[in-house]
Design a protein around this motif. Structure first.
Motif, short mmCIF file in Angstrom:
data_model
loop_
_atom_site.label_atom_id
_atom_site.label_comp_id
_atom_site.label_asym_id
_atom_site.label_seq_id
_atom_site.Cartn_x
_atom_site.Cartn_y
_atom_site.Cartn_z
N LEU A 110 37.62 -63.92 -2.45
CA LEU A 110 36.18 -63.98 -2.16
C LEU A 110 35.84 -65.36 -1.61
N GLU A 111 34.90 -65.40 -0.71
CA GLU A 111 34.48 -66.68 -0.14
C GLU A 111 33.00 -66.89 -0.42
N VAL A 112 32.70 -68.00 -1.09
CA VAL A 112 31.31 -68.36 -1.36
C VAL A 112 30.96 -69.54 -0.47
N ARG A 113 29.84 -69.43 0.23
CA ARG A 113 29.37 -70.53 1.07
C ARG A 113 27.97 -70.92 0.62
N ALA A 114 27.68 -72.21 0.65
CA ALA A 114 26.35 -72.67 0.26
C ALA A 114 25.84 -73.71 1.24
N ARG A 115 24.53 -73.80 1.30
CA ARG A 115 23.86 -74.72 2.21
C ARG A 115 22.67 -75.30 1.45
N VAL A 116 22.50 -76.61 1.55
CA VAL A 116 21.37 -77.26 0.86
C VAL A 116 20.10 -77.03 1.67
N ILE A 117 19.09 -76.49 1.01
CA ILE A 117 17.81 -76.22 1.67
C ILE A 117 16.83 -77.35 1.40
N GLU A 118 16.95 -77.92 0.19
CA GLU A 118 16.03 -78.99 -0.19
C GLU A 118 16.74 -79.91 -1.17
N LEU A 119 16.59 -81.21 -0.96
CA LEU A 119 17.16 -82.19 -1.90
C LEU A 119 16.07 -83.23 -2.11
N LYS A 120 15.46 -83.20 -3.28
CA LYS A 120 14.30 -84.07 -3.48
C LYS A 120 14.27 -84.49 -4.94
N GLY A 121 14.25 -85.78 -5.19
CA GLY A 121 14.24 -86.26 -6.56
C GLY A 121 15.47 -85.75 -7.28
N ARG A 122 15.26 -85.14 -8.43
CA ARG A 122 16.39 -84.66 -9.23
C ARG A 122 16.71 -83.19 -8.97
N LYS A 123 16.07 -82.60 -7.95
CA LYS A 123 16.19 -81.16 -7.72
C LYS A 123 16.89 -80.87 -6.40
N VAL A 124 17.80 -79.92 -6.42
CA VAL A 124 18.45 -79.47 -5.19
C VAL A 124 18.34 -77.94 -5.12
N VAL A 125 17.86 -77.45 -3.98
CA VAL A 125 17.76 -76.00 -3.78
C VAL A 125 18.80 -75.58 -2.74
#
Lengths: 154, 154
Positions: A110-125
């Protein structure tokens, strides 16, 4: 090439999903590929749901741990710090959403891919996808929050 | 008293989360308590994330499988059919959302509770909570979809 998880401090390397020191766990490994992070994982035969298909809880676990690793790697990158520098960036999951688009076959990597949508303060989406042999099977969204240094006895 | 999962047909009892015939799996057991369904589970010591705390992927797995079991039990109930009657109601997860409200301690039994919000056609929507020693640690929402009889070689 070292994976994100290979840089975790020893006391943060016990996680069932991504800890390299948990002999019972999944020990996933995540890497950058351009703007995306990727993790390839071969489920074991007993990671089944309905016979022939992969377990949904495993899929959620892969997306979860791959994204907390991606959050750490992205934070080092944003701070201009090498991944073996201290204090370690380490994230926990605040929320996890998985949409199961089609049954995921068992027996193939299985291949999981991720992309950062938001990185702000202590939170990453992050947004993630899971595919099997090029076929998209699940989509995920993870909100990860940085563990303050010193919390949890670190 | 038999659990929901004890009524699953043998070929649908291999699931890593809830199959009574998967020796490597979690083998969760779910029961009605009034309008709610409940599952109590004692994580193993290696089901850890950060030392001392339970693994988020395990929490997602418990909520997921407890809810697909609840969907089946609620469907039998709505159809006025005993749980050992055929064809079996069996559900897969279409979407899973977990909000991790606080770190879940490891070493104590966890309690997952679910409630059916909507049961319409082949779809069941449920809300779930996970607590440790009476303290709410996570909330979940699951959309489960009935597996058509005969699919997946059933």
């Amino acid at each position: 090439m070292k994976a994100f998880q290979d840089f975790y401090p020893e006391d943060l390397s016990q996680c069932y999903g991504c800890g390299r020191l948990n002999p019972h766990g999944l020990q996933i490994k995540s890497y950058w590929e351009g703007e995306e992070s990727v993790c390839r994982f071969q489920p074991r035969p007993y990671h089944t749901s309905i016979p022939g298909y992969a377990y949904g809880g495993l899929i959620a676990s892969l997306i979860d741990c791959h994204c907390t690793g991606t959050a750490a790697a992205a934070s080092y990158h944003a701070a201009g710090r090498p991944m073996d520098s201290l204090p370690a960036f380490r994230f926990v999951t605040a929320s996890l959403k998985v949409d199961y688009l089609k049954p995921t076959p068992l027996g193939v990597p299985l291949e999981v891919r991720a992309r950062v949508i938001e990185l702000k303060g202590r939170k990453v989406v992050m947004q993630a996808s899971l595919s099997a042999e090029g076929e998209l099977c699940a989509r995920g969204e993870v909100v990860a929050v940085q563990v303050p240094p010193g919390m949890f006895g670190e």
